[in-house]
Design a protein around this motif. Sequence first.
Motif, PDB file in Angstrom:
ATOM      1  N   ARG A  52       0.821  -1.216   0.000  1.00  0.00           N
ATOM      2  CA  ARG A  52       0.000   0.000   0.000  1.00  0.00           C
ATOM      3  C   ARG A  52       0.851   1.261   0.000  1.00  0.00           C
ATOM      4  O   ARG A  52       0.483   2.275  -0.602  1.00  0.00           O
ATOM      5  CB  ARG A  52      -0.932  -0.013   1.209  1.00  0.00           C
ATOM      6  CG  ARG A  52      -2.082  -1.013   1.064  1.00  0.00           C
ATOM      7  CD  ARG A  52      -2.861  -1.153   2.353  1.00  0.00           C
ATOM      8  NE  ARG A  52      -4.001  -2.060   2.187  1.00  0.00           N
ATOM      9  CZ  ARG A  52      -4.664  -2.608   3.183  1.00  0.00           C
ATOM     10  NH1 ARG A  52      -4.304  -2.342   4.444  1.00  0.00           N
ATOM     11  NH2 ARG A  52      -5.681  -3.412   2.954  1.00  0.00           N
ATOM     12  N   THR A  88      -0.158   2.962  -8.198  1.00  0.00           N
ATOM     13  CA  THR A  88      -1.547   3.229  -8.572  1.00  0.00           C
ATOM     14  C   THR A  88      -2.455   2.673  -7.475  1.00  0.00           C
ATOM     15  O   THR A  88      -1.995   2.011  -6.548  1.00  0.00           O
ATOM     16  CB  THR A  88      -1.915   2.548  -9.912  1.00  0.00           C
ATOM     17  OG1 THR A  88      -1.953   1.124  -9.721  1.00  0.00           O
ATOM     18  CG2 THR A  88      -0.895   2.877 -10.990  1.00  0.00           C
ATOM     19  N   GLN A  89      -3.761   2.934  -7.604  1.00  0.00           N
ATOM     20  CA  GLN A  89      -4.703   2.390  -6.631  1.00  0.00           C
ATOM     21  C   GLN A  89      -4.895   0.888  -6.818  1.00  0.00           C
ATOM     22  O   GLN A  89      -5.444   0.210  -5.951  1.00  0.00           O
ATOM     23  CB  GLN A  89      -6.056   3.091  -6.756  1.00  0.00           C
ATOM     24  CG  GLN A  89      -6.766   2.837  -8.087  1.00  0.00           C
ATOM     25  CD  GLN A  89      -8.179   3.404  -8.105  1.00  0.00           C
ATOM     26  OE1 GLN A  89      -8.730   3.722  -7.067  1.00  0.00           O
ATOM     27  NE2 GLN A  89      -8.749   3.529  -9.292  1.00  0.00           N
ATOM     28  N   ASN A  90      -4.450   0.375  -7.952  1.00  0.00           N
ATOM     29  CA  ASN A  90      -4.580  -1.057  -8.220  1.00  0.00           C
ATOM     30  C   ASN A  90      -3.406  -1.807  -7.594  1.00  0.00           C
ATOM     31  O   ASN A  90      -2.291  -1.772  -8.107  1.00  0.00           O
ATOM     32  CB  ASN A  90      -4.618  -1.320  -9.729  1.00  0.00           C
ATOM     33  CG  ASN A  90      -5.830  -0.705 -10.388  1.00  0.00           C
ATOM     34  OD1 ASN A  90      -6.914  -0.707  -9.809  1.00  0.00           O
ATOM     35  ND2 ASN A  90      -5.655  -0.161 -11.582  1.00  0.00           N
ATOM     36  N   THR A  91      -3.644  -2.468  -6.495  1.00  0.00           N
ATOM     37  CA  THR A  91      -2.584  -3.202  -5.817  1.00  0.00           C
ATOM     38  C   THR A  91      -2.755  -4.691  -6.053  1.00  0.00           C
ATOM     39  O   THR A  91      -3.886  -5.186  -6.146  1.00  0.00           O
ATOM     40  CB  THR A  91      -2.589  -2.917  -4.306  1.00  0.00           C
ATOM     41  OG1 THR A  91      -3.873  -3.250  -3.764  1.00  0.00           O
ATOM     42  CG2 THR A  91      -2.294  -1.458  -4.034  1.00  0.00           C
ATOM     43  N   SER A 102     -14.519  -3.556  -9.861  1.00  0.00           N
ATOM     44  CA  SER A 102     -13.269  -4.018  -9.256  1.00  0.00           C
ATOM     45  C   SER A 102     -13.022  -5.520  -9.430  1.00  0.00           C
ATOM     46  O   SER A 102     -11.945  -6.008  -9.110  1.00  0.00           O
ATOM     47  CB  SER A 102     -13.279  -3.709  -7.753  1.00  0.00           C
ATOM     48  OG  SER A 102     -14.292  -4.460  -7.103  1.00  0.00           O
ATOM     49  N   ARG A 117     -17.120   0.942  -6.053  1.00  0.00           N
ATOM     50  CA  ARG A 117     -16.607  -0.374  -5.708  1.00  0.00           C
ATOM     51  C   ARG A 117     -17.320  -0.932  -4.481  1.00  0.00           C
ATOM     52  O   ARG A 117     -17.596  -0.225  -3.530  1.00  0.00           O
ATOM     53  CB  ARG A 117     -15.099  -0.305  -5.451  1.00  0.00           C
ATOM     54  CG  ARG A 117     -14.309   0.021  -6.713  1.00  0.00           C
ATOM     55  CD  ARG A 117     -12.824   0.212  -6.453  1.00  0.00           C
ATOM     56  NE  ARG A 117     -12.134   0.474  -7.714  1.00  0.00           N
ATOM     57  CZ  ARG A 117     -11.168  -0.282  -8.197  1.00  0.00           C
ATOM     58  NH1 ARG A 117     -10.764  -1.346  -7.532  1.00  0.00           N
ATOM     59  NH2 ARG A 117     -10.594   0.012  -9.338  1.00  0.00           N
TER      60      ARG A 117
END
Length: 491
Positions: free
Chosen positions: A209, A214-217, A386, A466
């Motif tokens: 985190r 990016t927000q995509n982990t 998501s 989401r």
Amino acid sequence: MNAPRRTKIVCSIGPASQDVESLVALIEAGMNVARVNMSHGTYAEHTITIENVREAAKRTGQIIGILGDLCGPKLRITGLPARLHLVKPGDQFILSEGEPEEVPQKLTITSLGVLGEVAVGESIAFADGAVRGVIEGISDEGVSVLVTQGGSLAMRKGVNLPDSHLSIPAMTDKDFADASFLLEHAIDFLALSFVGGPQDLTLAREFIRSHATTQNTPRLVAKIERRDALGHIGDIIDVADAVMVARGDLGVEIPVEEVPIEQKRIIHMANARGKMVITATQMLESMISAPTPTRAEASDVANAILDGTDAIMLSAETAVGSYPVDAVGQMDRIARATEGIVSDQSLTLLTHPTRTIHSTADAIGSAAADLSRHLLLKVVIAVTESGHSARTISRYRPSVPILGATPDSFAARSLTLSYGVIPVVIPRSPSTEVMIQEAIENAIDLHLCVSGDLCALVAGIPFGVRGTTNLIKVQIVGEGFLSITDRYQDD
């Protein structure tokens, strides 16, 4: 056209398979996820592999996930005197950590501070258990080992301390560096090796985190290969996104006869908690050098699927083997044949766990699976931002394919490990109805249904938020999303 295979296939990529043409062949044979093993190779080589996987996926028009597999605190032989290359029962030598020493009877291993935590009488294994010994004494010079099972030793071979309770964390300095590299390349899954407890996963998730670009982990996969992990398996599964039954090192840490039992237990617990599970190591081992598997290997793959695994993995078979594409093809055929009887309890004698319902999304996923068994559905279509809706439905194992339609390519790749899910990327639209129609058209193009068939639609309204799965609708393919029909109403 063959029915979609529900069990996913993970392939380790290496010298035998890392060029684009070979990767295209693996995808066409059935690969869903490419595994990049950080135990071998350089960053430059891994960069080329990742780029080649994405190019091969583009050429084939398939959605392929990438799993980065960290080394973890793997103990290896770092210094080996010539006279210890071959040892026999009764031989003795000194074991130490650190730099190799010019001492005829001293073998050195990776310096992780583990020898300060061992005790006299505990066992030690080398080279995946090919050589075994017992700790006879501990001194300033090192640990004295008595060989109980002889065999060959070589540099870089693994070392296991199955009786010792080691406090080493699951991520080393190398792992943190490797994880940063993998995050920069936007991989989809990150596998953590030698997990000892849930705290290892919490540490890794915090690192992801704080370092993700990016927000995509990536989804976190816990590899179960230590005896200590088995004592915390429920907590580990709760914290992880997925688990891997890594039978190689696990089979050294515990007696080999216990491995099948633990495999079933881990898969059952993961199924009950709705977490993805990968079964790995030596599944088609003979195909490293042979064009066909043994009958026992075919049974092993089939039984993992009957146990409830989401995915099955090939290691050396596709990384360095002589028949990588054939290995994937064999695994694909075994999986398809097994899936034909997976729900027949008169043959399998299995009682699958009942998944607990904790949320609206869980209730809708369960309802979708129930509908697939009570109506003549052809497909369950999840329109998802998501990927959560499709993953949730997968947990309840509907009897028909699941189309996971999303406008987010990362979300689509995150579905490549989920049992029964066929991911597709659809154009984003402000209209939920337009996106649902796009998803239905994709289902038709993939031969999952035709006009007039019955399907179940799952979505979240408003779309784009989401975690808002709140809608399920039984739909006739070819009719508008909001049209009214009584064709399937009760008399």
